[in-house]
Design a protein around this motif. Structure first.
Motif, PDB file in Angstrom:
ATOM      1  N   SER A  67      26.512   1.308  24.740  1.00 20.78           N
ATOM      2  CA  SER A  67      26.569   2.150  23.538  1.00 20.78           C
ATOM      3  C   SER A  67      26.337   3.579  23.966  1.00 20.78           C
ATOM      4  O   SER A  67      25.464   3.837  24.800  1.00 20.78           O
ATOM      5  N   PRO A  68      27.077   4.523  23.379  1.00 20.52           N
ATOM      6  CA  PRO A  68      27.016   5.904  23.869  1.00 20.52           C
ATOM      7  C   PRO A  68      25.597   6.475  23.919  1.00 20.52           C
ATOM      8  O   PRO A  68      24.815   6.298  22.987  1.00 20.52           O
ATOM      9  N   VAL A  69      25.276   7.079  25.044  1.00 22.28           N
ATOM     10  CA  VAL A  69      24.046   7.853  25.190  1.00 22.28           C
ATOM     11  C   VAL A  69      24.491   9.292  25.421  1.00 22.28           C
ATOM     12  O   VAL A  69      25.054   9.598  26.472  1.00 22.28           O
ATOM     13  N   LEU A  81      24.534   4.567  36.457  1.00 21.99           N
ATOM     14  CA  LEU A  81      23.795   4.138  35.261  1.00 21.99           C
ATOM     15  C   LEU A  81      22.341   4.634  35.345  1.00 21.99           C
ATOM     16  O   LEU A  81      21.805   5.214  34.401  1.00 21.99           O
ATOM     17  N   ALA A  82      21.735   4.417  36.513  1.00 20.40           N
ATOM     18  CA  ALA A  82      20.353   4.857  36.728  1.00 20.40           C
ATOM     19  C   ALA A  82      20.272   6.383  36.648  1.00 20.40           C
ATOM     20  O   ALA A  82      19.358   6.945  36.044  1.00 20.40           O
ATOM     21  N   ASP A  83      21.262   7.037  37.245  1.00 22.56           N
ATOM     22  CA  ASP A  83      21.311   8.494  37.249  1.00 22.56           C
ATOM     23  C   ASP A  83      21.333   9.017  35.805  1.00 22.56           C
ATOM     24  O   ASP A  83      20.564   9.903  35.439  1.00 22.56           O
ATOM     25  N   TRP A  84      22.207   8.428  34.999  1.00 24.39           N
ATOM     26  CA  TRP A  84      22.353   8.900  33.627  1.00 24.39           C
ATOM     27  C   TRP A  84      21.114   8.559  32.787  1.00 24.39           C
ATOM     28  O   TRP A  84      20.689   9.340  31.935  1.00 24.39           O
ATOM     29  N   ALA A  85      20.515   7.385  33.030  1.00 28.15           N
ATOM     30  CA  ALA A  85      19.298   7.002  32.306  1.00 28.15           C
ATOM     31  C   ALA A  85      18.184   8.008  32.600  1.00 28.15           C
ATOM     32  O   ALA A  85      17.463   8.444  31.700  1.00 28.15           O
ATOM     33  N   SER A  88      19.229  11.616  31.062  1.00 24.59           N
ATOM     34  CA  SER A  88      19.183  11.695  29.595  1.00 24.59           C
ATOM     35  C   SER A  88      17.822  11.297  29.050  1.00 24.59           C
ATOM     36  O   SER A  88      17.513  11.546  27.885  1.00 24.59           O
ATOM     37  N   GLY A  89      17.005  10.633  29.886  1.00 28.41           N
ATOM     38  CA  GLY A  89      15.707  10.158  29.420  1.00 28.41           C
ATOM     39  C   GLY A  89      15.815   8.930  28.530  1.00 28.41           C
ATOM     40  O   GLY A  89      14.872   8.574  27.835  1.00 28.41           O
ATOM     41  N   GLN A  90      16.980   8.261  28.549  1.00 32.33           N
ATOM     42  CA  GLN A  90      17.165   7.064  27.704  1.00 32.33           C
ATOM     43  C   GLN A  90      17.769   5.926  28.507  1.00 32.33           C
ATOM     44  O   GLN A  90      18.754   6.142  29.217  1.00 32.33           O
ATOM     45  N   ASP A  91      17.231   4.712  28.343  1.00 29.10           N
ATOM     46  CA  ASP A  91      17.873   3.551  28.950  1.00 29.10           C
ATOM     47  C   ASP A  91      19.012   3.108  28.029  1.00 29.10           C
ATOM     48  O   ASP A  91      18.787   2.896  26.842  1.00 29.10           O
ATOM     49  N   PRO A  92      20.229   2.986  28.558  1.00 24.68           N
ATOM     50  CA  PRO A  92      21.348   2.567  27.713  1.00 24.68           C
ATOM     51  C   PRO A  92      21.126   1.168  27.119  1.00 24.68           C
ATOM     52  O   PRO A  92      20.453   0.331  27.729  1.00 24.68           O
ATOM     53  N   GLU A  93      21.708   0.927  25.931  1.00 26.27           N
ATOM     54  CA  GLU A  93      21.623  -0.388  25.292  1.00 26.27           C
ATOM     55  C   GLU A  93      23.007  -1.007  25.196  1.00 26.27           C
ATOM     56  O   GLU A  93      24.002  -0.333  25.385  1.00 26.27           O
ATOM     57  N   GLN A  94      23.031  -2.322  24.866  1.00 26.98           N
ATOM     58  CA  GLN A  94      24.284  -3.076  24.768  1.00 26.98           C
ATOM     59  C   GLN A  94      25.091  -2.912  26.052  1.00 26.98           C
ATOM     60  O   GLN A  94      26.297  -2.644  26.011  1.00 26.98           O
ATOM     61  N   VAL A  95      24.413  -3.091  27.161  1.00 25.85           N
ATOM     62  CA  VAL A  95      25.051  -2.872  28.466  1.00 25.85           C
ATOM     63  C   VAL A  95      25.920  -4.073  28.839  1.00 25.85           C
ATOM     64  O   VAL A  95      25.477  -5.214  28.733  1.00 25.85           O
ATOM     65  N   GLY A 255      29.546  18.662  36.012  1.00 30.27           N
ATOM     66  CA  GLY A 255      29.426  19.516  34.836  1.00 30.27           C
ATOM     67  C   GLY A 255      29.515  18.747  33.534  1.00 30.27           C
ATOM     68  O   GLY A 255      28.948  19.150  32.524  1.00 30.27           O
ATOM     69  N   ARG A 256      30.230  17.596  33.589  1.00 31.06           N
ATOM     70  CA  ARG A 256      30.442  16.841  32.347  1.00 31.06           C
ATOM     71  C   ARG A 256      29.200  16.075  31.907  1.00 31.06           C
ATOM     72  O   ARG A 256      29.105  15.674  30.756  1.00 31.06           O
ATOM     73  N   THR A 257      28.273  15.838  32.822  1.00 28.93           N
ATOM     74  CA  THR A 257      27.041  15.158  32.413  1.00 28.93           C
ATOM     75  C   THR A 257      25.824  16.061  32.615  1.00 28.93           C
ATOM     76  O   THR A 257      24.699  15.585  32.650  1.00 28.93           O
ATOM     77  N   ALA A 258      26.067  17.360  32.735  1.00 29.07           N
ATOM     78  CA  ALA A 258      24.931  18.299  32.793  1.00 29.07           C
ATOM     79  C   ALA A 258      24.506  18.632  31.365  1.00 29.07           C
ATOM     80  O   ALA A 258      25.272  18.441  30.420  1.00 29.07           O
ATOM     81  N   PHE A 259      23.271  19.093  31.221  1.00 26.53           N
ATOM     82  CA  PHE A 259      22.801  19.620  29.936  1.00 26.53           C
ATOM     83  C   PHE A 259      22.755  21.133  30.068  1.00 26.53           C
ATOM     84  O   PHE A 259      22.398  21.661  31.127  1.00 26.53           O
ATOM     85  N   TYR A 260      23.133  21.820  28.986  1.00 27.06           N
ATOM     86  CA  TYR A 260      23.247  23.275  29.057  1.00 27.06           C
ATOM     87  C   TYR A 260      22.319  23.937  28.049  1.00 27.06           C
ATOM     88  O   TYR A 260      22.229  23.483  26.904  1.00 27.06           O
TER      89      TYR A 260
END
Ligand SMILES: [Zn+2]
Ligand SMILES: [Zn+2]
Length: 315
Positions: A67-69, A81-85, A88-95, A255-260
């Motif tokens: 589910s989108p994070v 997956l670990a990198d993005w978790a 973003s500070g969130q563990d993805p759900e419905q993996v 750049g697409r998964t950076a926060f600005y």
């Protein structure tokens, strides 16, 4: 022990769940080195990992959806997956995890048996994580190809522990292979003509579909370009990967998964107002609080949000 008549034994085989210890699945040694990445790329599996930029047609065996994070809902691997978790500070759900030997199939993460650290090739990590739907299959694979059978939480935790170190190694390799091109002293910003090499935290770049690299001195110039390419070049390009520099670590990140952080009235970059990139949402939020800005995702950044009353110059 009473022996089972052959006829009913065959029936038993056909109609019941066979004990895995009694009949271990036979794994051919070829299963350890099944082709990964898939070559030539198989376009039945469309998608691209926004964390690292790799494509699903090649890396389908280890693809993961959820589910989108914060606008991200697919990655190439446990590494991303670990990198993005972490970012973003969130563990993805419905993996949903792809079955390594059947890239057309996926299963809920809770039901997966994962052979970690076998001789099979991994994605973005030297410790491969090969997903199976049945414990018997995972056990048999392990017996032939090595590794340990773990569940999803354990595989994700291991990936999280390794991700920082692996990212350093991966970035080094990307620079060596030219997948990230450090700007040379004489390379100009496509938009303003300044020298990106002089701005270690401002520099960013676009890699195009036909293998070109466009350098920028700052995210202001990058997003101006993305907003209207033909204000700067005659033939518009298809950006494949965007690389920016994490303001905290100084490392190149997607750049697409950076926060600005936009809208700061206290901190300025090479061109004045900037979208300051961060790998971790937490870092972006802290910077935003300290400097009167707002932390947003890539999809929310536009040039007119970076520079109030932005105008493309017309000559
Ligand atoms: Zn990836
Ligand atoms: Zn520039």
């Amino acid at each position: 022990m009473k022996s089972i008549p052959r006829r009913s034994f065959l029936k038993f085989l056909a109609f019941s769940t066979v004990s895995p210890s009694l009949f271990p699945a036979i794994v051919n040694a070829d299963a350890c080195k099944v082709q990964h990445p898939i070559m030539p790329p198989d376009n039945r599996y469309p998608g691209r990992c926004p964390v690292c930029g790799m494509i699903r047609p090649m890396w389908a065996r280890t693809w993961i959806t959820f589910s989108p994070v914060m606008e991200v809902s697919q990655v190439c691997s446990f590494h991303c997956l670990a990198d993005w978790a972490l970012k973003s500070g969130q563990d993805p759900e419905q993996v949903m995890l792809t079955i390594y030997h059947h890239p057309e199939k996926s299963i809920p993460a809770e039901k997966a048996f994962i052979v970690m650290g076998s001789t099979a090739a991994g994605t973005m990590s030297p410790v491969s994580k090969v997903v199976f739907a049945a414990k018997s299959e995972a056990d048999a694979f392990k017996a032939t190809c090595g590794g340990t059978v773990v569940d999803y939480p354990r595989a994700l935790l291991t990936a999280k522990v390794s991700v920082a170190q692996e990212n350093q190694t991966i970035n080094k390799r990307r620079i060596e292979k030219g997948k990230i091109l450090e700007p040379k002293q004489e390379d100009n910003c496509v938009v303003c003509g300044m020298f990106p090499a002089r701005y270690p935290y401002g520099k960013c770049q676009i890699q195009t579909k036909d293998g070109k690299t466009l350098h920028f001195c700052s995210t202001q110039c990058l997003f101006a370009f993305l907003g209207r390419q033909n204000a700067y070049i005659d033939d518009p390009v298809t950006p494949l990967i965007v690389w920016v520099v994490d303001r905290s670590s100084g490392m190149w990140i997607s750049g697409r998964t950076a926060f600005y952080v936009i809208g700061s009235s206290k901190v300025f970059g090479p061109m004045g107002h900037e979208a300051f990139p961060f790998a971790l949402l937490e870092d972006a939020k802290t910077f935003a609080v300290e400097n009167d800005g707002k932390a947003v995702v890539y999809g929310d950044v536009t040039i007119d949000k970076i520079v109030p009353q932005w105008n493309y110059k017309t000559e």
